[in-house]
Every structure is written in structure tokens, then in C-alpha cells.
Design a protein around this motif. Sequence first.
Motif, mmCIF file in Angstrom:
data_model
loop_
_atom_site.group_PDB
_atom_site.id
_atom_site.type_symbol
_atom_site.label_atom_id
_atom_site.label_comp_id
_atom_site.label_asym_id
_atom_site.label_seq_id
_atom_site.Cartn_x
_atom_site.Cartn_y
_atom_site.Cartn_z
ATOM 1 N N LYS A 54 12.475 0.140 -4.262
ATOM 2 C CA LYS A 54 11.925 -0.739 -5.285
ATOM 3 C C LYS A 54 10.780 -1.509 -4.645
ATOM 4 C CE LYS A 54 13.107 -4.769 -8.031
ATOM 5 N NZ LYS A 54 12.392 -5.842 -7.351
ATOM 6 N N LEU A 55 9.611 -1.386 -5.234
ATOM 7 C CA LEU A 55 8.467 -2.118 -4.719
ATOM 8 C C LEU A 55 8.457 -3.531 -5.281
ATOM 9 C CD1 LEU A 55 5.656 0.561 -5.084
ATOM 10 C CD2 LEU A 55 6.927 -0.034 -3.030
ATOM 11 N N PHE A 56 8.119 -4.486 -4.432
ATOM 12 C CA PHE A 56 7.926 -5.859 -4.882
ATOM 13 C C PHE A 56 6.580 -5.926 -5.605
ATOM 14 C CE2 PHE A 56 10.847 -6.434 -1.295
ATOM 15 C CZ PHE A 56 11.827 -7.184 -1.930
ATOM 16 N N PRO A 57 6.372 -6.981 -6.408
ATOM 17 C CA PRO A 57 5.109 -7.060 -7.157
ATOM 18 C C PRO A 57 3.861 -6.941 -6.285
ATOM 19 C CG PRO A 57 6.662 -8.665 -8.012
ATOM 20 C CD PRO A 57 7.298 -8.055 -6.784
ATOM 21 N N HIS A 58 3.849 -7.594 -5.124
ATOM 22 C CA HIS A 58 2.654 -7.512 -4.271
ATOM 23 C C HIS A 58 2.474 -6.096 -3.718
ATOM 24 C CE1 HIS A 58 5.812 -8.322 -1.289
ATOM 25 N NE2 HIS A 58 5.018 -7.715 -0.406
ATOM 26 N N GLN A 59 3.568 -5.375 -3.471
ATOM 27 C CA GLN A 59 3.457 -3.991 -3.000
ATOM 28 C C GLN A 59 2.925 -3.090 -4.110
ATOM 29 O OE1 GLN A 59 7.597 -3.816 -1.772
ATOM 30 N NE2 GLN A 59 6.916 -3.236 0.291
ATOM 31 N N LEU A 60 3.376 -3.329 -5.315
ATOM 32 C CA LEU A 60 2.895 -2.550 -6.457
ATOM 33 C C LEU A 60 1.391 -2.749 -6.633
ATOM 34 C CD1 LEU A 60 3.944 -0.634 -8.597
ATOM 35 C CD2 LEU A 60 4.335 -2.593 -10.075
ATOM 36 N N GLU A 61 0.921 -3.978 -6.434
ATOM 37 C CA GLU A 61 -0.515 -4.242 -6.514
ATOM 38 C C GLU A 61 -1.263 -3.523 -5.387
ATOM 39 O OE1 GLU A 61 -1.459 -8.371 -7.079
ATOM 40 O OE2 GLU A 61 0.126 -8.580 -8.575
ATOM 41 N N ASN A 62 -0.671 -3.484 -4.189
ATOM 42 C CA ASN A 62 -1.282 -2.738 -3.079
ATOM 43 C C ASN A 62 -1.437 -1.270 -3.454
ATOM 44 O OD1 ASN A 62 -1.247 -5.052 -1.489
ATOM 45 N ND2 ASN A 62 0.570 -4.444 -0.345
ATOM 46 N N VAL A 63 -0.364 -0.679 -3.958
ATOM 47 C CA VAL A 63 -0.369 0.740 -4.323
ATOM 48 C C VAL A 63 -1.387 0.986 -5.433
ATOM 49 C CG1 VAL A 63 1.008 2.602 -5.328
ATOM 50 C CG2 VAL A 63 1.992 1.138 -3.553
ATOM 51 N N ASP A 64 -1.420 0.120 -6.420
ATOM 52 C CA ASP A 64 -2.378 0.253 -7.520
ATOM 53 C C ASP A 64 -3.809 0.208 -6.989
ATOM 54 O OD1 ASP A 64 -3.205 0.316 -10.316
ATOM 55 O OD2 ASP A 64 -3.703 -1.808 -10.058
ATOM 56 N N PHE A 65 -4.103 -0.744 -6.112
ATOM 57 C CA PHE A 65 -5.438 -0.882 -5.533
ATOM 58 C C PHE A 65 -5.845 0.384 -4.792
ATOM 59 C CE2 PHE A 65 -8.412 -1.968 -2.208
ATOM 60 C CZ PHE A 65 -9.315 -2.800 -2.833
ATOM 61 N N ILE A 66 -4.949 0.886 -3.944
ATOM 62 C CA ILE A 66 -5.259 2.059 -3.126
ATOM 63 C C ILE A 66 -5.413 3.310 -3.987
ATOM 64 C CG2 ILE A 66 -4.328 3.613 -1.365
ATOM 65 C CD1 ILE A 66 -3.165 1.061 -0.044
#
Length: 128
Positions: A36-48
Motif C-alpha cells: 500500500k503506497l502512502f499518499p506522498h509515495q503515490l504522488e512520487n509514482v504519479d510524477f515519475i
Amino acid sequence: MDAMNAERREQAREEGRPAPEPVKLPPTISVPKGLKLFPHQLENVDFITRRERGIIADEMGLGKTISALVCIDKPAVIVCPALLKVNWGREINKWLPELTVAVINGVSQPEDDQTKAAVVVINYDILH
């Protein structure tokens, strides 16, 4: 994915910020089962994934490795400090067990099976 987006919206509401746009990962990207990705990790993945590259500069312990692994294209070479090679190998085996991983040590030439791994982890000092 919906639960992770809901958590991002809830966090923004608690902080008094506008709700962020939902993240939709491309079909080639999937979050490994049990992760489960935390919100900040999800934003990292989205950015990349939107830019097909990026630098994750979060503080220590916030899950940069996991964010990167979700985005990784195979085959891949991970270049990191020698101290982190074992950690990268362990995290890849934990979250992406279907991948073959080679952690390169020493200064001699890598063995053939190491060069054929889906992910090769090597440190800066021996990269040459």
C-alpha cells in the motif's frame, strides 16, 4: 488505487488544502500485491510515470525505494552507495519476487548469470 486516492483526499481535507486530482497509473504500472503506497509515495509514482523520469528526494525512511520499485522498467541497473546495495536487493525480493536480482560486489567482472538478471544493483565505486 481508489483507497490510496481517497487517503490523499482525506489528508488534503485535514490540512485544509483543495482535494488533489486522482492518480491514475498507466496499465504498465501496478502496485505489487500486499503493498500500500502512502499518499506522498503515490504522488512520487504519479510524477515519475507522467514524465518517465524523476528524482525522489524525500527524507530517509519515507519509502523512496518502494516508490522507485513501482515505477521500475525491466531490465534495470540501480546505482547506489555500497551501504544500500543489500537493502535494494532485499526490497526487490520482497516486493517484486518474480524478478531476478543481482547485487554486484567486488571489483572483478560480474558473472554471466548476474549480467542476465532483470535488475542489477551496483555501487558507484565499482561502476566502471
